[in-house]
Design an enzyme around this catalytic site. Structure first.
Site, short mmCIF file in Angstrom:
data_model
loop_
_atom_site.label_atom_id
_atom_site.label_comp_id
_atom_site.label_asym_id
_atom_site.label_seq_id
_atom_site.Cartn_x
_atom_site.Cartn_y
_atom_site.Cartn_z
N HIS A 305 0.63 -0.42 -0.09
CA HIS A 305 0.29 -0.43 -0.13
C HIS A 305 0.90 1.45 -0.20
CE1 HIS A 305 -3.03 3.38 1.20
NE2 HIS A 305 -3.44 2.21 1.46
N ASP A 362 -8.02 -4.82 -0.60
CA ASP A 362 -8.43 -4.89 -1.95
C ASP A 362 -8.14 -6.32 -1.90
OD1 ASP A 362 -9.21 -2.16 -2.00
OD2 ASP A 362 -6.74 -1.48 -2.59
#
Length: 427
Positions: A305, A362
């Site tokens: 991320h 995700d």
């Protein structure tokens, strides 16, 4: 004594104030840098720039911390509800029982759309992407709700905020229904926020729709996990649009347009496609080897991320939600096993540990949404639905900030210096 940073540039020495928040890194206040030195700062992507002062959401990427108004995301996802989180983001504090009852009533009574908007939908092609429809319809709300576009009136700002949160599930569900050629399903005020959205999306007039409690809980939790995430690209877009004085519906439409970009809102779809490509747990070692190979274009989607350099705190909750959904729907899907085993292998592999490539939210969300029945083109629409409350809260905070100014980034110019115009006959 106030801390300061000493800056020497162009033969000038200045002291820039250093400001401290309640938690997190200090910031160097460079608002007078250009006036005092004639120089700008250069920070593409704004990774080292605080663009505003905010009290809504805090992220510590190194420690894997996400707080909304000080409350850890894990606690909110487990103990709270999406509407309660909405109230928290909008009003600084968790509601009392009476406050929550009134807030829920207000949101529930705002879920219907102006009937003329149904005609608006029919102006789109049948194969239009739902995000294209969302951008258009949300932007068009300002043409239907003139009584809540005066940003100088706190009451109108509140009404617009409530309308956006309440109507976004209806707008999203209608976008889906239009894409599959089914009739629109009106909101049902007897149902919860998530339950109502599920009915509007998957229900049909020909038969009664019964909300599955496990799926309802999963949707509510997914909404919570996506409600706000500090100054990301779409939130910054909403603030930048709002800094010009644009009405709230236009600002949220701008945020939706930014979220549509695959680098921002498309990560869960990419992760799901990757898991489907792997196909079976036996093939995981092959793909992990490919991910380590610098000469191989393959990348593990859903890992790492831009902010989190530790385990994404939302991913822990999402993994639990994944198991609950698959159990409730009695799904036996190899993609589920691929996701679980890939996560375990990556978490125990020195390569991924060293590079801090941990699963993010995700990685799981696409698998869950697909299991529930959403097509991949709806994934970003659901993201926008949930993030609307964060956008609205950030927009309200910006409007109320006495130091707010219209956004005007600067640049490092590398084009030609001044030159004289040459008539076309002499070129």
């Amino acid at each position: 004594m106030t801390n300061s940073a000493k800056i020497s540039i162009n033969g000038k020495d200045i002291e820039a104030p250093v400001k401290s928040g309640s938690i997190g890194p200090d910031v160097v206040d460079i608002r007078k840098l250009y006036a005092q030195t004639g120089a700008f700062t250069f920070d593409p992507g704004f990774m080292s720039t605080a663009s505003c002062e905010s009290a809504i959401t805090y992220i510590d990427g190194d420690e894997g911390v996400l707080l909304h108004r000080g409350y850890p995301i894990g606690q909110l996802a487990e103990e709270s509800s999406f509407l309660e989180v909405c109230y928290l983001l909008l009003n600084d504090e968790l509601p009392t029982k009476d406050e929550f009852s009134k807030f829920t009533h207000t949101i529930t009574r705002h879920t219907m759309l102006h009937e003329q908007l149904a005609t608006f939908y029919r102006g789109f092609r049948r194969d239009a992407h739902p995000m294209a429809v969302m951008c258009g319809v949300v932007g068009a709300l300002s043409a239907f709700y003139h009584d809540s576009t005066d940003i100088t009136d706190p009451e109108q700002r509140k009404i617009a905020s409530h309308r956006l949160i309440a109507k976004m599930p209806t707008i999203a569900a209608m976008a889906y229904k239009y894409s599959v050629g089914q009739p629109f399903v009106y909101p049902d005020n007897r149902l919860s926020y998530a339950g109502n959205f599920l009915k509007m999306t998957f229900g049909v007039p020909a038969e009664e729709y019964v909300v599955n409690p496990a799926i309802e809980k999963a949707m509510d939790r997914i909404f919570i996990l996506h409600a706000d995430h500090e100054q990301n690209a779409s939130t910054s877009t909403v603030r930048l649009a709002g800094s010009s004085g644009a009405n709230p519906f236009a600002c949220i439409a701008a945020g939706i347009a930014c979220l549509w970009g695959p680098a921002h809102g498309g990560a869960n779809e990419a992760a799901l496609n990757m898991l489907r490509e792997i196909g079976h747990p036996d093939r995981i070692p092959e793909y992990i080897a490919r991910a380590k190979d610098k000469n191989d274009p393959f990348r593990l989607m859903g890992f790492g991320h831009r902010v989190y350099k530790n385990y994404d705190p939302r991913a822990t909750v999402m993994q639990q939600t994944l198991r609950e959904v698959f159990d409730a729907l009695k799904i036996n899907d190899p993609v589920f096993e691929v996701a679980i085993q890939l996560e375990q292998m990556a978490l125990n592999d020195p390569y991924f540990i060293e590079k801090k490539l941990f699963p993010n939210v995700d990685f799981y969300s696409g698998v869950i949404l697909s299991a529930i029945g959403f097509p991949t083109e709806m994934f970003t629409v659901l993201f926008a639905l949930a993030r609307t409350v964060g956008w609205v809260a950030q927009w309200n905070e910006m409007i109320s900030d006495p130091e707010q100014k219209i956004g005007r980034p600067r640049q490092l110019y590398t084009g030609p210096v001044q030159r004289d115009y040459v008539p076309i006959s002499q070129r």
